[in-house]
Design an enzyme around this catalytic site. Sequence first.
Site, short mmCIF file in Angstrom:
data_model
loop_
_atom_site.label_atom_id
_atom_site.label_comp_id
_atom_site.label_asym_id
_atom_site.label_seq_id
_atom_site.Cartn_x
_atom_site.Cartn_y
_atom_site.Cartn_z
N THR A 35 48.79 55.68 80.90
CA THR A 35 48.80 54.27 81.29
C THR A 35 49.39 53.42 80.17
O THR A 35 49.74 52.27 80.39
CB THR A 35 47.36 53.77 81.56
OG1 THR A 35 46.54 54.20 80.48
CG2 THR A 35 46.82 54.34 82.86
N GLY A 124 48.84 70.88 68.33
CA GLY A 124 49.26 71.12 69.71
C GLY A 124 48.10 71.09 70.69
O GLY A 124 48.22 71.55 71.82
N ASP A 174 47.73 56.67 70.73
CA ASP A 174 47.24 57.62 69.72
C ASP A 174 47.20 56.98 68.34
O ASP A 174 46.22 57.09 67.60
CB ASP A 174 48.15 58.85 69.68
CG ASP A 174 48.26 59.52 71.02
OD1 ASP A 174 47.49 59.14 71.92
OD2 ASP A 174 49.12 60.40 71.19
C1 GLA Z 1 50.38 61.17 74.41
C2 GLA Z 1 51.09 59.92 73.93
C3 GLA Z 1 50.26 58.67 74.26
C4 GLA Z 1 49.85 58.66 75.72
C5 GLA Z 1 49.24 60.00 76.13
C6 GLA Z 1 48.94 60.08 77.60
O1 GLA Z 1 49.20 61.40 73.70
O2 GLA Z 1 51.32 59.98 72.55
O3 GLA Z 1 50.98 57.53 73.92
O4 GLA Z 1 50.92 58.32 76.54
O5 GLA Z 1 50.08 61.08 75.78
O6 GLA Z 1 47.93 59.20 77.95
#
Ligand code: GLA
Length: 388
Positions: A35, A124, A174
Amino acid sequence: MKTAIIQKFSEVYETDNDVRVFFAPGRVNLIGEHTDYNGGHVFPCALAIGTYAAVRKRSDRVVQFFSMNFEKAGVIKTSLDELTPAADGRWTNYPMGVIWAFKERGMELDCGFDMVIYGNIPNGSGLSSSASLEVLTGFVLKNLYGFDVSNKDLALIGQYSENNFNGCNCGIMDQFASAMGKADNAIFLDTATLDFEYAPIKLDGAKIVVTNSLVKHSLVTSAYNDRRNESALALKMLQTVIKCDTLGDLTEEEFDANADAITDEVARKRGKHAVYENQRTIKAVKALKDNDLELFGKLMNESHISLRDDYETSCPECDILAETAWSIPGVIGSRITGGGFGGCTVSIVKDEAVENFKEIITKTYEEKVGKKPEIYVVEIGNGPCEIK
Ligand code: GLA
């Protein structure tokens, strides 16, 4: 950890004078998946595990890295004059990308440094080892070179470097979770505005359990960037019939009433996930505030189903983990977490059910997949810090 990493630093670089040690956490996302690049909400928390750096400035322009996780690679030597990504995709592209992104913002290093890294996030696994390394690097640069930059900026710089130096079009979740983490709290973040609030996670009588499928995902090589494009197509087609800036602007009803405008079937499914998942996230945070953990868990399960069927970022192994979890008494909710295509599930499990959860998940996964998953009961930690 501090003593071990300083010890390694002095072995590798033959001195530990003026060495400082820093830490930045990984994250687990409780709900709100895919999202963050669709203008929606996310609900991640920082973990007590993450990445450590022992670091010391040099007097020349050389930059040296050594990872205790990839000791065989030895010292990787580069320079402030080589700010382009190495073609072999080596891990040092993450910290180098951050140095590059600082420079892009007018914060140029006047000398290089020597660094030893150690991470205890399984790499990973979808728990953001790379974002934690980016935020860590930014935090090191801020403290070592005295740059005036907020933790929120460190998140944005980390994302910018990942997008433009490392070629992964990730959203902000993240890096934001790592940079802004707060112990015992999850972060309810509106990715359209970056407004956020901390939500205390008081799971009376329950734990957050992360299960690693051991299927390694790689965001750059996976279909992550494709998903972004498919969502963008859904938005573009919807905009011909309804006014909205992002998929996060729409309610489920608005989506359903206008979905026929998305003539591409795949894009329609991606759009549906983005809209519904954002609304689920808002509902989940409300449920938590209302102490309705059961509803929170139900929304987590629905999130998994949507990622499995509509967004198609799960994988058979993570489906086995989530679906097995749903059948275990005392499991409040379970879903794949992070970018997907492998990695981990996150489950909320009642205290008294944790041992049984571990046993059944391990047995079923071994029977069906032929290997043992790794299972961690995780703690919610703080953002980056210097370890004095
Ligand atoms: C990865 C990306 C995030 C987000 C998630 C899915 O972790 O780095 O920015 O888009 O996938 O929610």
